[in-house]
Scaffold this active site. Structure first.
Site, PDB file in Angstrom:
ATOM      1  N   GLY A 295      -7.074 -17.939 -18.241  1.00 14.66           N
ATOM      2  CA  GLY A 295      -7.265 -17.799 -16.892  1.00 14.66           C
ATOM      3  C   GLY A 295      -6.479 -19.216 -16.365  1.00 14.66           C
ATOM      4  N   HIS A 469      -8.466  17.047   0.893  1.00 16.96           N
ATOM      5  CA  HIS A 469      -9.186  18.350  -1.181  1.00 16.96           C
ATOM      6  C   HIS A 469      -7.140  18.642  -0.454  1.00 16.96           C
ATOM      7  CE1 HIS A 469      -9.757  20.534  -4.002  1.00 16.96           C
ATOM      8  NE2 HIS A 469      -9.619  21.632  -3.210  1.00 16.96           N
TER       9      HIS A 469
END
Length: 490
Positions: A295, A469
């Site tokens: 962190g 597509h």
């Protein structure tokens, strides 16, 4: 003394975007940066790490080029070249930020800003709310700033009507670890001159798994030590499990529920040794290097914040989340220094919100529920909104749609068909509550899911949208339809 409408401490993605927005709104603006424009994101985080990740991904793809019908012989890694490319990209982007500052007539002070007094006589006489001493310096290559205070030069004093603190964060340290070049934070890891044969990464969050993926693709033997019961513990549990499974296939060792015994860590010319406690047993690990990624700590000290009425709570500056205003009516704070989602795009959004609040405009502070989060490992992770467990814990009845990349033609074309998209929707009204992705290039189309949440769309509405597509984005439509048991491709 130069007087500014807005002075910003910190030139990262929060600070410099705030400066640009302030200039657009006609405010005389100054930005103070002690190192380089672009901040942690550009120099020590987002950009350099993703550049290295791209090289690692390409190297791995070339190693399996035979599966694409391409013979590649004599393949080798030039890590010096990898680092040079990283530095070149960072330099190019830094020049871009410098250009934006000049274009918008923003005064940039290279040095460390120290708040002197928010209520002093000098400030009042100048018609402002506070003054800052800027200890001037000159940027010297990669060595940071030669602080003028250390060389006897006088500080320059500037005044502000409103101040925005955007001082960022630094890698969090673990007490008791030896100070040695083989025990690194992500900052030091970026400067490595070669790939270690083996490495132990302490912390399996975003930074940890990105470095694990990258170094594994570069050829290192990687072990992750994570204290939680799963890696990327803030992500949906299904995503964590899938990433662990795919890491295992790549021989990345993942040790969860493991506590590092800091006092056991020893580093020397031969490498690093350490002990972890796991399941009541103590295991000993050894590697060439150790990376600590547990962190980041907010930079709330060293610039005189205590001379204002702003408050620090639990290690971060407390702000009104709507305006970014602190307890001091003329001091605002944004980005990592206020905690929450420590992400560059969040800091930028908060910077705009702070400036618009100063200017009396309607603000659009970021809503954590609609902030997209990305992890650039291989495969990539991306998410927005609630996990399935969080949605259930909130008292909602949920429906879930899930669709695999193995049924997406473009994923097969890419040769990357691992992973899936998971949609969590409200069973009562179909509202999209969360979208969670693991797979190829998911960070590039999580924005569609974030927009769906922002517009409060339903799974059926997004599912009925026509997706082109063949594209990877088709999987979003299928997963959305899947929440209503209408998926067409499986």
């Amino acid at each position: 003394m130069e007087l500014y409408d807005i002075v910003i401490l910190g030139g990262g993605p929060g600070g410099y975007i705030a400066a640009i927005r302030a200039a657009q709104l006609g405010k005389r603006t100054a930005l103070v940066e002690k190192e380089k424009l672009g901040g942690t994101c550009l120099h020590k985080g987002c950009i350099p790490s993703k550049t290295l990740l791209r090289s690692a991904e390409l190297f791995e793809t070339m190693k399996r080029s035979g599966s694409f019908g391409i013979r590649a012989e004599g393949l080798s890694l030039d890590f010096g070249g990898v680092q040079s490319r990283k530095d070149s990209i960072v330099e190019q982007l830094e020049k871009g930020v410098q250009f934006l500052m000049k274009k918008n007539a923003i005064d940039v002070y290279s040095g460390t800003g120290h708040i002197v007094d928010g209520t002093g006589r000098e400030a009042a006489e100048a018609g402002c709310n506070g003054v800052i001493n800027v200890t001037r310096g000159t940027i010297q290559g990669n060595d940071g700033v030669d602080i003028a205070g250390d060389t006897g030069e006088e500080a320059i004093r500037i005044g502000y009507r409103d101040l925005i603190v955007a001082t960022g964060s630094r890698p969090r340290r673990i007490a008791g670890l030896p100070s040695h070049e083989r025990v690194m934070s992500s900052d030091e890891a970026l400067a490595m001159t070669d790939v270690p044969a083996s490495i132990v990464i302490v912390g399996g969050g975003v930074i940890g798994v990105e470095w694990a993926s990258m170094l594994s693709d570069f050829g290192a033997q990687v072990t992750i030590v994570e204290a939680a019961e799963r890696i990327v513990p803030t992500e949906d549990a299904d995503i964590s499990r899938e990433l662990s499974r795919l890491f295992a296939k790549r021989k990345i060792k993942v040790l969860t529920g493991a506590k590092l015994l800091a006092e056991s860590v020893a580093a020397g010319e031969a490498g690093v040794t350490l002990e972890i406690e796991r399941g009541g047993k103590v295991d000993r690990l050894a590697a060439e290097r150790m990376l600590v990624s547990v962190g980041r700590a907010a930079n709330v000290e060293g610039f005189g914040l205590e001379r204002t009425a702003a408050k620090v709570e639990r290690g971060v500056i407390a702000v009104d989340p709507a305006s970014m205003r602190t307890a001091d009516p003329h001091v605002y704070a944004i980005g990592d220094v206020i905690g929450g989602l420590q992400l560059a795009h969040v800091a930028s959004h908060e910077g705009v919100a702070a400036v618009e609040a100063i200017c009396g405009l309607e603000t659009h502070a970021p809503d954590p529920a609609s902030v997209p989060k990305c992890v650039y490992s291989r495969p990539e992770l991306a998410s927005v909104g609630l996990t399935e467990q969080a949605a259930v814990d909130s008292g909602r009845e949920v429906k879930v749609g899930k669709f695999s990349f193995k049924a997406i033609g473009k994923a097969l074309v890419f040769g990357e068909s691992d992973g899936f998209v998971k949609v969590v929707a409200d069973a009562a009204n179909g509202a999209v509550l969360g979208v969670h992705m693991i797979g190829p290039h998911v960070t590039d189309f999580i924005g569609e899911a974030a927009l769906a949440q922002l517009l409060e769309a339903t799974s059926m509405q997004v599912g009925r949208m026509i997706h082109p597509h063949p594209t990877l984005s088709e999987i979003i439509g299928e997963a959305m339809l899947g929440a209503d048991k209408l998926a067409l491709g499986m």
